[in-house]
Design a protein around this motif. Sequence first.
Motif, mmCIF file in Angstrom:
data_model
loop_
_atom_site.group_PDB
_atom_site.id
_atom_site.type_symbol
_atom_site.label_atom_id
_atom_site.label_comp_id
_atom_site.label_asym_id
_atom_site.label_seq_id
_atom_site.Cartn_x
_atom_site.Cartn_y
_atom_site.Cartn_z
ATOM 1 N N THR A 93 59.400 -8.723 -6.178
ATOM 2 C CA THR A 93 59.362 -7.320 -6.626
ATOM 3 C C THR A 93 60.149 -6.487 -5.634
ATOM 4 O OG1 THR A 93 57.293 -6.939 -5.413
ATOM 5 C CG2 THR A 93 57.086 -7.523 -7.743
ATOM 6 N N CYS A 94 60.551 -5.271 -6.052
ATOM 7 C CA CYS A 94 61.464 -4.494 -5.198
ATOM 8 C C CYS A 94 60.743 -3.829 -4.026
ATOM 9 C CB CYS A 94 62.214 -3.455 -6.032
ATOM 10 S SG CYS A 94 61.228 -2.011 -6.464
ATOM 11 N N GLY A 95 59.459 -3.550 -4.191
ATOM 12 C CA GLY A 95 58.705 -2.933 -3.102
ATOM 13 C C GLY A 95 58.962 -1.444 -2.941
ATOM 14 N N ALA A 96 59.827 -0.868 -3.763
ATOM 15 C CA ALA A 96 60.222 0.529 -3.550
ATOM 16 C C ALA A 96 60.065 1.406 -4.784
ATOM 17 C CB ALA A 96 61.682 0.576 -3.082
ATOM 18 N N CYS A 97 59.879 0.804 -5.952
ATOM 19 C CA CYS A 97 59.824 1.621 -7.175
ATOM 20 C C CYS A 97 58.449 2.281 -7.312
ATOM 21 C CB CYS A 97 60.159 0.774 -8.405
ATOM 22 S SG CYS A 97 58.869 -0.381 -8.882
ATOM 23 N N HIS A 98 58.347 3.169 -8.270
ATOM 24 C CA HIS A 98 57.100 3.882 -8.540
ATOM 25 C C HIS A 98 55.920 2.914 -8.685
ATOM 26 C CE1 HIS A 98 54.262 6.564 -10.528
ATOM 27 N NE2 HIS A 98 54.159 5.653 -11.464
ATOM 28 N N TYR A 99 56.136 1.816 -9.434
ATOM 29 C CA TYR A 99 55.044 0.883 -9.689
ATOM 30 C C TYR A 99 54.651 0.125 -8.424
ATOM 31 C CZ TYR A 99 56.107 1.846 -14.564
ATOM 32 O OH TYR A 99 56.300 2.473 -15.773
ATOM 33 N N CYS A 100 55.671 -0.363 -7.702
ATOM 34 C CA CYS A 100 55.368 -1.110 -6.476
ATOM 35 C C CYS A 100 54.583 -0.233 -5.502
ATOM 36 C CB CYS A 100 56.664 -1.597 -5.818
ATOM 37 S SG CYS A 100 57.379 -3.034 -6.655
ATOM 38 N N LEU A 101 54.975 1.029 -5.391
ATOM 39 C CA LEU A 101 54.319 1.923 -4.431
ATOM 40 C C LEU A 101 52.917 2.309 -4.900
ATOM 41 C CD1 LEU A 101 57.351 4.186 -3.443
ATOM 42 C CD2 LEU A 101 56.358 2.275 -2.163
ATOM 43 N N LEU A 107 54.208 -4.492 -12.655
ATOM 44 C CA LEU A 107 55.037 -3.747 -13.614
ATOM 45 C C LEU A 107 56.418 -3.400 -13.060
ATOM 46 C CD1 LEU A 107 52.314 -1.291 -15.036
ATOM 47 C CD2 LEU A 107 53.030 -3.512 -15.942
ATOM 48 N N CYS A 108 56.741 -3.869 -11.849
ATOM 49 C CA CYS A 108 58.022 -3.519 -11.204
ATOM 50 C C CYS A 108 59.206 -3.738 -12.159
ATOM 51 C CB CYS A 108 58.210 -4.389 -9.959
ATOM 52 S SG CYS A 108 59.814 -4.178 -9.175
ATOM 53 N N ASP A 109 60.072 -2.738 -12.226
ATOM 54 C CA ASP A 109 61.236 -2.835 -13.126
ATOM 55 C C ASP A 109 62.229 -3.903 -12.679
ATOM 56 O OD1 ASP A 109 60.486 -0.883 -14.955
ATOM 57 O OD2 ASP A 109 61.238 0.728 -13.671
HETATM 58 ZN ZN ZN Z 1 59.308 -2.379 -7.803
#
Ligand code: ZN
Length: 338
Positions: A93-101, A107-109
């Motif tokens: 996962t990206c760790g930076a998107c709205h969902y990750c945070l 749900l990470c895009d």
């Molecule tokens: Zn993410």
Amino acid sequence: MSSMLAMELRATAMPLTDVTRPVPRPAAHQVLVAVEACGVCRTDLHVIDGELRNAKLPLVPGHEIVGTVVETGNDVHGLHVGERVGIPWLAYTCGACHYCLAGQENLCDLARFTGYTVDGGYAEYALADARYCFPLPADRDPHELAPWLCAGLIGYRALRFAGDGKRIGIYGFGAAAHMIAQVCRHQEREVFAFTREGDVAAQRFARKLGAAWAGGSEESAPSKLDAAILFAPVGALVPKALRDVRKGGRVVCAGIHMSDIPSFPYDILWGERSVRSVANLTRQDATEFIALARQANIESSVTPYALRDANEALRALRDGHVLGAAVLDPKVKASGTV
Ligand SMILES: [Zn+2]
Ligand SMILES: [Zn+2]
């Protein structure tokens, strides 16, 4: 150890092909794992059939991987050569998107998924990002652990969304259901198991695992349920389950793909009943489920297949001929070989 056997999907809706590939080398955050067992999940069928779009091709499917770390990248911390690990569906996962945070990395895009958008475990070796693997008990049979990694994790997430109700309906009694029925028993809940019409073997299996009642999915629940969990990818079960739950009851769709849901009258949703889906998993789900599975002493029923027999295992799953879970093992001899 320079080349390995892998089962490869070259085009959707085609059988897998056995190929020899070079054993990959881990990048900085990755571990190379010698596969001990890889579970066969219904999601693999959805990927192979092209119902889940944009799969990486060619692809090595499989996202219920149990294996031993044989090599670590330069930037791997906390995992060591010789350790047994599990590699689940969530690969990155990206760790930076709205969902990750927001604690919703499921749900990470930009998420990547094992055996779908990155190569998985239908092979002798698999690569994985160490940050998404987790240690597994070394004293358990690897075949038994494989279904924990998706059937168990997703089933657990679905059960969490079902709430605290005592009377749980489970629709589709396969790999996930057979584990979640044991969790329910441990939590002193009652399980009502709905199988394919006339599937007496699955109904007997459900009762053996502690289900209070088992019957065909066309039958009404013997009394109103607090929640329903749908593991079967059958949209027509959504209105059926809504009819089976009490006011305020929840219907949780645990599968990644489902046939269309037929239209239904508003009055079966009325009464604050709800329908929701479950998507993917978080690392937190994995940590919680593994602790719970050990505490509840969950046992999986598995049918082992040789890695080369992956197509046969997939066919058995598709035809509803697997009680519990099918698992591929690179060390099992293929049928027809001596
Ligand atoms: Zn993410
Ligand atoms: Zn799965």
